[in-house]
Design a protein around this motif. Structure first.
Motif, mmCIF file in Angstrom:
data_model
loop_
_atom_site.group_PDB
_atom_site.id
_atom_site.type_symbol
_atom_site.label_atom_id
_atom_site.label_comp_id
_atom_site.label_asym_id
_atom_site.label_seq_id
_atom_site.Cartn_x
_atom_site.Cartn_y
_atom_site.Cartn_z
ATOM 1 N N MET A 1 0.822 -1.205 0.000
ATOM 2 C CA MET A 1 0.000 0.000 0.000
ATOM 3 C C MET A 1 0.860 1.260 0.000
ATOM 4 N N LEU A 5 1.202 2.321 -7.055
ATOM 5 C CA LEU A 5 1.733 1.403 -8.052
ATOM 6 C C LEU A 5 1.720 2.053 -9.417
ATOM 7 N N THR A 16 -9.293 -2.900 -15.214
ATOM 8 C CA THR A 16 -9.528 -3.458 -13.889
ATOM 9 C C THR A 16 -10.507 -2.603 -13.103
ATOM 10 N N ILE A 17 -10.364 -1.305 -13.225
ATOM 11 C CA ILE A 17 -11.273 -0.448 -12.476
ATOM 12 C C ILE A 17 -12.559 -0.240 -13.271
ATOM 13 N N TYR A 21 -16.674 -1.141 -12.155
ATOM 14 C CA TYR A 21 -17.271 0.179 -11.988
ATOM 15 C C TYR A 21 -18.494 0.337 -12.877
ATOM 16 N N LEU A 24 -21.390 -2.012 -11.760
ATOM 17 C CA LEU A 24 -22.116 -1.573 -10.566
ATOM 18 C C LEU A 24 -22.916 -0.307 -10.832
ATOM 19 N N PHE B 86 -9.258 -6.070 -5.988
ATOM 20 C CA PHE B 86 -7.925 -5.659 -6.411
ATOM 21 C C PHE B 86 -7.828 -4.136 -6.438
ATOM 22 N N VAL B 87 -8.860 -3.512 -6.974
ATOM 23 C CA VAL B 87 -8.879 -2.046 -7.004
ATOM 24 C C VAL B 87 -8.866 -1.494 -5.577
ATOM 25 N N MET B 88 -9.689 -2.129 -4.699
ATOM 26 C CA MET B 88 -9.819 -1.618 -3.342
ATOM 27 C C MET B 88 -8.526 -1.736 -2.541
ATOM 28 N N THR B 89 -7.736 -2.779 -2.823
ATOM 29 C CA THR B 89 -6.551 -2.988 -1.992
ATOM 30 C C THR B 89 -5.269 -2.492 -2.630
ATOM 31 N N ARG B 90 -5.213 -2.422 -3.973
ATOM 32 C CA ARG B 90 -3.939 -2.145 -4.614
ATOM 33 C C ARG B 90 -3.845 -0.766 -5.254
ATOM 34 N N PHE B 91 -4.975 -0.114 -5.428
ATOM 35 C CA PHE B 91 -4.934 1.166 -6.119
ATOM 36 C C PHE B 91 -4.863 2.315 -5.136
ATOM 37 N N LYS B 92 -4.411 3.422 -5.663
ATOM 38 C CA LYS B 92 -4.308 4.615 -4.821
ATOM 39 C C LYS B 92 -5.688 5.049 -4.350
ATOM 40 N N ARG B 93 -5.729 5.685 -3.209
ATOM 41 C CA ARG B 93 -6.971 6.255 -2.704
ATOM 42 C C ARG B 93 -7.444 7.341 -3.661
ATOM 43 N N TRP B 95 -11.213 9.216 -5.590
ATOM 44 C CA TRP B 95 -12.661 9.365 -5.559
ATOM 45 C C TRP B 95 -13.329 8.136 -6.177
ATOM 46 N N GLY B 96 -12.746 7.693 -7.306
ATOM 47 C CA GLY B 96 -13.310 6.543 -8.001
ATOM 48 C C GLY B 96 -13.259 5.285 -7.157
ATOM 49 N N LYS B 97 -12.157 5.105 -6.466
ATOM 50 C CA LYS B 97 -11.997 3.912 -5.640
ATOM 51 C C LYS B 97 -13.001 3.903 -4.499
ATOM 52 N N THR B 99 -15.962 5.428 -4.394
ATOM 53 C CA THR B 99 -17.303 5.138 -4.912
ATOM 54 C C THR B 99 -17.457 3.654 -5.181
ATOM 55 N N LEU B 100 -16.422 3.066 -5.787
ATOM 56 C CA LEU B 100 -16.495 1.646 -6.111
ATOM 57 C C LEU B 100 -16.652 0.826 -4.842
#
Lengths: 301, 274
Positions: A1, A5, A16-17, A21, A24, B86-93, B95-97, B99-100
């Motif tokens: 974290m 990355l 992936t996002i 997204y 949902l 994967f998005v929730m744990t590996r991506f940067k904080r 707005w999109g994350k 909401t997801l």
């Protein structure tokens, strides 16, 4: 974290996002907008059975927002009673699940480590077998010539059957029975992570066990209590199947009313308005649950 | 000593609670072998209701429909849920994350009548505007189930992803593996138990769902819970006892096999780790 990355998934990142997204947004967020829209329209005898919000005539677009459905709901004591009935039912059953579930979760968390997995499996197992069938099992137990009444009559405690099925009592039993595992699981998750040395410290300092429980264990497991309570409270407010099968005419719950408005009366606008108001009532508990969820995710990092 | 007296209350509650959870199911299993048509009067031992069950074409069709829907829905849910996790744990904080992750955890608690109603209205609108889906059936139930099961998968998988040692993935990428290759060769094998758990959980959730399926299915796709519900509403039937017993036995068997396998692999892994 710690490392953003940057070098990871330069193009794949969007996929992936993007896919979850988009999915949902389309199948979770958009439907709520549609429910909101229909709740503001007027019922009509047509297919679909409501009138469009927007009309175009004489070079002007007219948007008619009909608040009648909401006014109707607040005016009719039947709907108000159904909401109050659901909230009361949810409150009492959540309390019941907490009172039964907390000691159970506590006992599992204090059991030898190698037994904990099996005990949690035993608690969760009923919830993996069909929910409907577990409610059905209670129909056979609670009915007038059912197992419980027969047993009590055989004992001589009662001379004629007690009416249990089709009462609120049966609904309470059914809901507590089906939702108990959802209370135990988050409670166990927090209780099993509890630092034992804190409890030892308390008892070294002369705290008696009950006092330790109130002052140390319970405050530290607050997160689990909130999560478990919300996992029970929120779905129970909208419960339809259990009051339908176990309840009687006086067990009025909003989920049941919504179902009847939609399928039996085919009044889609009122059903939608009922759903929107239900969501409004649940905003606070849902936010509480999300906050807990976010916090437990942060603390794991 | 004080420990014993303190434990006893919660231990008694544990066993009382277990009795409460299992007694009704046990009685159901016993009564499934009841000869009598009256569910509550014991008329002698007989397996005849099992025979009746297997001759009921409507139930058999519904079982098959439910299994198909559950299989495809849980597969899709694993794909969606894993990506979201994967998005929730590996991506940067971002707005999109945020909401997801809010959208993915919402179905966990949302009352089913609301989810069902809103999805049905969505499908009706889509049919109006896009001409698709033409009629509701297995496809729409599949979409609905994939969506709410993905939430459970996301929770299970993200818990595992958070525990993983990132340095292995980073090492693979430093050695020149593409992100996609790293994901499939390094990450997936490491999270495979939670993928399997998420799949099984979704499968059983989908098999069990009545409310959302009732809203989103059409005349062609009746799932097992829908058949059971309508027959139970008519009154208690011994055939349902037999069906319930089979479901309880199957689920218990699968759960215990999974538990046993998990415990065995844990034991195998423990000694070197210690």
């Amino acid at each position: 974290m710690k490392r953003p990355l940057k070098f990871r998934l330069p193009k794949g990142q969007y996929w992936t996002i993007g896919l979850p997204y988009f999915w949902l947004l389309l199948f979770f967020a958009l439907p709520f907008a549609i429910v909101l829209k229909i709740s503001l329209s007027t019922a009509a005898i047509s297919i679909p059975p409501y009138e469009s919000l927007m009309t175009y005539a004489d070079e002007s677009i007219q948007i008619m927002l009909n608040l009648g459905n909401y006014l109707l709901i607040f005016d009719d004591s039947l709907y108000v009673q159904a909401y109050l009935g659901s909230l009361k039912m949810a409150f009492i059953t959540t309390l019941g699940c907490l009172l039964i579930g907390y000691p159970m979760a506590y006992a599992i968390a204090r059991a030898p480590k190698k037994h904990q997995g099996l005990l949690i499996l035993l608690v969760m197992l009923p919830s993996w077998t069909s929910f409907l069938i577990r409610v059905y099992a209670w129909m056979g137990l609670l009915s007038n010539n059912g197992v419980i009444n027969n047993f009590l009559m055989w004992l001589g405690v009662i001379s004629e059957p007690i009416q249990m099925l089709n009462t609120n009592f049966a609904v309470y039993i059914g809901i507590i029975y089906t939702y108990l595992p959802f209370m135990i699981l988050p409670l166990y998750a927090t209780l099993s992570q509890l630092d034992g040395s804190l409890l030892e410290a308390a008892s070294d300092l002369g705290s008696r066990s009950l006092n330790t429980f109130w002052k140390v264990t319970l405050p530290l497991s607050k997160g689990g209590v909130i999560a478990g309570s919300m996992l029970v409270f929120i779905p129970v407010v909208g419960e339809f199947v259990i009051p339908e099968l176990l309840g009687g005419p006086d067990s009025l719950m909003i989920g049941k009313v919504l179902w009847q408005e939609f399928f039996n009366n085919r009044d889609w606008p009122v059903a939608s308005a009922l759903a929107i108001i239900m969501l409004g009532l649940l905003i606070i508990p849902i936010t509480l649950f999300h906050r807990y969820q976010a916090k437990s995710m942060e603390s794991d990092l | 000593m004080s420990r014993l007296s303190k434990m006893s209350f919660s231990t008694i509650m544990l066993w009382a609670g277990m009795f409460f959870l299992y007694a009704p199911m046990l009685i159901l299993v016993i009564y499934s072998f009841n000869e009598s048509k009256l569910v509550t009067v014991w008329g002698g031992f007989s397996p005849k209701w099992y025979g009746e069950l297997f001759r009921d074409q409507q139930i058999l069709d519904a079982v098959w429909t439910s299994l198909k829907v559950a299989f495809f829905a849980s597969t899709m849910a694993v794909v969606l849920g894993t990506m979201a996790a994967f998005v929730m744990t590996r991506f940067k904080r971002s707005w999109g994350k945020l909401t997801l992750s809010n959208m993915i955890t919402a179905p966990l608690v949302m009352p089913e009548v609301i989810t069902g109603l809103s999805l049905l209205l969505l499908f009706i609108h889509m049919a109006d505007f896009l001409g698709w889906p033409k009629e509701r059936g297995m496809l729409t139930v599949w979409i609905a189930h994939s969506t709410f099961c993905a939430s459970y998968v996301a929770v299970v998988v993200s818990a595992r992803l958070r525990e993983l040692d990132l340095s292995i993935e980073e090492a693979a990428q430093d050695l020149g593996a593409t992100p996609l290759k790293t994901f499939f060769h390094i990450t997936v094998p490491m999270i495979s138990p939670s993928l399997a758990a998420g799949w099984l959980l979704s499968f059983s959730l989908s098999l069990d769902d009545l409310v959302i399926a009732s809203f989103t299915s059409g005349p062609g796709a009746t799932t097992l819970p829908m058949v059971v519900f309508s027959s139970v509403r008519m009154g208690v039937s011994p055939k349902i006892n037999a069906l319930a017993t089979l479901i309880i036995l199957t689920v218990s068997l699968i759960a215990f096999i999974c538990w046993y396998l998990a415990r065995r692999s844990e034991r195998k892994n423990l000694p070197p780790a210690m």
